[in-house]
Design a protein around this motif. Structure first.
Motif, PDB file in Angstrom:
ATOM      1  N   ASP A  11       0.833  -1.208   0.000  1.00 44.15           N
ATOM      2  CA  ASP A  11       0.000   0.000   0.000  1.00 44.15           C
ATOM      3  C   ASP A  11       0.870   1.260   0.000  1.00 44.15           C
ATOM      4  O   ASP A  11       0.592   2.218  -0.726  1.00 44.15           O
ATOM      5  CB  ASP A  11      -0.920  -0.024   1.227  1.00 44.15           C
ATOM      6  N   TRP A  12       1.942   1.239   0.799  1.00 41.18           N
ATOM      7  CA  TRP A  12       2.835   2.392   0.888  1.00 41.18           C
ATOM      8  C   TRP A  12       3.485   2.667  -0.459  1.00 41.18           C
ATOM      9  O   TRP A  12       3.468   3.797  -0.951  1.00 41.18           O
ATOM     10  CB  TRP A  12       3.906   2.148   1.958  1.00 41.18           C
ATOM     11  N   PHE A  13       4.051   1.644  -1.057  1.00 45.13           N
ATOM     12  CA  PHE A  13       4.729   1.837  -2.342  1.00 45.13           C
ATOM     13  C   PHE A  13       3.749   2.189  -3.463  1.00 45.13           C
ATOM     14  O   PHE A  13       4.103   2.921  -4.388  1.00 45.13           O
ATOM     15  CB  PHE A  13       5.523   0.587  -2.718  1.00 45.13           C
ATOM     16  N   ARG A  14       2.552   1.713  -3.362  1.00 44.02           N
ATOM     17  CA  ARG A  14       1.566   2.015  -4.398  1.00 44.02           C
ATOM     18  C   ARG A  14       1.201   3.507  -4.392  1.00 44.02           C
ATOM     19  O   ARG A  14       1.046   4.138  -5.441  1.00 44.02           O
ATOM     20  CB  ARG A  14       0.305   1.179  -4.195  1.00 44.02           C
ATOM     21  N   LYS A  15       1.115   4.095  -3.208  1.00 42.11           N
ATOM     22  CA  LYS A  15       0.512   5.424  -3.092  1.00 42.11           C
ATOM     23  C   LYS A  15       1.467   6.568  -2.756  1.00 42.11           C
ATOM     24  O   LYS A  15       1.059   7.731  -2.800  1.00 42.11           O
ATOM     25  CB  LYS A  15      -0.573   5.386  -2.015  1.00 42.11           C
ATOM     26  N   TYR A  16       2.730   6.283  -2.445  1.00 45.86           N
ATOM     27  CA  TYR A  16       3.545   7.341  -1.828  1.00 45.86           C
ATOM     28  C   TYR A  16       3.834   8.521  -2.748  1.00 45.86           C
ATOM     29  O   TYR A  16       4.162   9.609  -2.273  1.00 45.86           O
ATOM     30  CB  TYR A  16       4.842   6.762  -1.245  1.00 45.86           C
TER      31      TYR A  16
END
Length: 344
Positions: free
Chosen positions: A247-252
């Motif tokens: 989720d972090w890498f998808r949205k950062y």
């Protein structure tokens, strides 16, 4: 199955290592092929030296050995972590349960922090600096419910994601950087810290069309290291951690107006054996880079220890590089307000 391309080690590989034979079911690792004995150099300890003013474009963190020789963290720190020895003498043959290969990791960004620090791949000796985009220092946004980076983040030295190499699985080329590592241990590390990590798995992130592998690993000295030996161990003992990582890498990058990142393998983590194959493949690409057998894509390859590299320099030349940088300035520079949460 990805082929592993191994050649005799460069002079800059202090630790000898031998064959890495990977299969779908088991990774077999061995030390260098030396009759009855496994030779290691004493573990090297590294120091850092700050130059310039923190939180400014001229801030740099340079690396040097315990005897004061300046080095490149990209090229002069070994891929494979060394076995601790009191003297430069043959080490005993490791037991089967001690034979797991450990990798060095250069910490760029401590957990919970926001400044996007990174190895300066295009500067001589490759110090750590803060990334700059359009003249402004880069900070990652806080994507609810996260605060900054959610692991210690850094790179494995002597690896390179070659932008001229297309990955067979994802059909994407490398991002021109050393391979990234997310260290999931309990300690919050410091920028420039060199730690030894146990690889657990890997995530295939695709960043604006470029291959950007994310190795999942744990500091071998962490209290949880003995019980975390695979990506499945992480999934079982830390519910939600892997999902939060995706989720972090998808949205950062979304708060900066960029699209969401994509992933190979449907966003599923690959196992340890696969991860080691990828690491060794990027090591081969790095080897070609420092030997000037590959298009450098602007990478600075100055080093003090790689005997087969045309970019090898003297310790005095390396010292001149560091001394040409602005002196360290401890004057306080206020960081931008980073308390805001972004709901994406």
């Amino acid at each position: 199955m990805r082929p592993l391309l191994l050649r005799p080690p460069l002079g800059c590989l202090d630790t000898a290592f031998g064959s890495f034979r990977a299969s779908r079911n088991k990774l077999v690792t061995q030390a260098a092929v030396v009759p009855h004995l496994y030779y290691f150099r004493k573990t090297m300890h590294y120091q850092t030296e700050e130059r310039g003013r923190p939180h400014s474009p001229d801030y740099r963190i340079y690396f040097k050995t315990s005897d004061g020789k300046y080095i490149s963290p990209f090229h002069d720190i070994s891929l494979i972590a060394e076995t601790e020895q009191d003297n430069d003498v043959p080490a005993k043959k490791p037991k089967k349960n001690d034979s797991e290969v450990l990798f060095n990791m250069v910490v760029e960004v401590p957990r919970w922090s926001n400044a996007k620090m990174e190895i300066a791949t295009k500067e001589p000796l490759n110090p750590i600096k803060q990334d700059v985009k359009k003249g402004k220092l880069r900070y990652v946004a806080n994507i609810f419910p996260h605060k900054g980076y959610i692991w210690n983040y850094g790179a494995i030295p002597q690896t390179w994601e070659d932008p001229n190499h297309k990955d067979a699985e994802t059909k994407c080329c490398g991002d021109n950087d050393p391979i990234d590592v997310c260290e999931i241990g309990t300690q919050v590390c410091s920028p420039g810290q060199v730690i030894q990590v146990k690889v657990l798995g890997i995530l295939a992130m695709i960043d604006e069309g470029e291959m950007d592998w994310k190795v999942i690993a744990i500091n071998v000295k962490d209290p949880d290291a003995k019980k975390l030996n695979s990506i499945e161990d992480v999934r079982k003992s830390r519910p939600g951690h892997l999902e939060a990582t995706v989720d972090w890498f998808r949205k950062y990058k979304v708060p900066d107006g960029k699209p969401e990142n994509q992933f190979g393998f449907n966003g599923q983590f690959k196992d340890k054996d696969f991860a080691v194959e990828i690491i060794m493949s990027t090591h081969e690409h790095w080897r070609a880079l420092v030997q000037n057998k590959s298009n450098s894509a602007g990478i600075a390859c100055k080093n003090i220890s790689c005997r087969e590299s045309p970019s090898k320099c003297s310790a005095e030349e390396a010292k001149e590089v560091v001394e040409s940088a602005p002196a360290f300035d401890s004057a306080h520079v206020a960081c931008p307000e980073l308390g805001k949460w972004h709901f994406v």
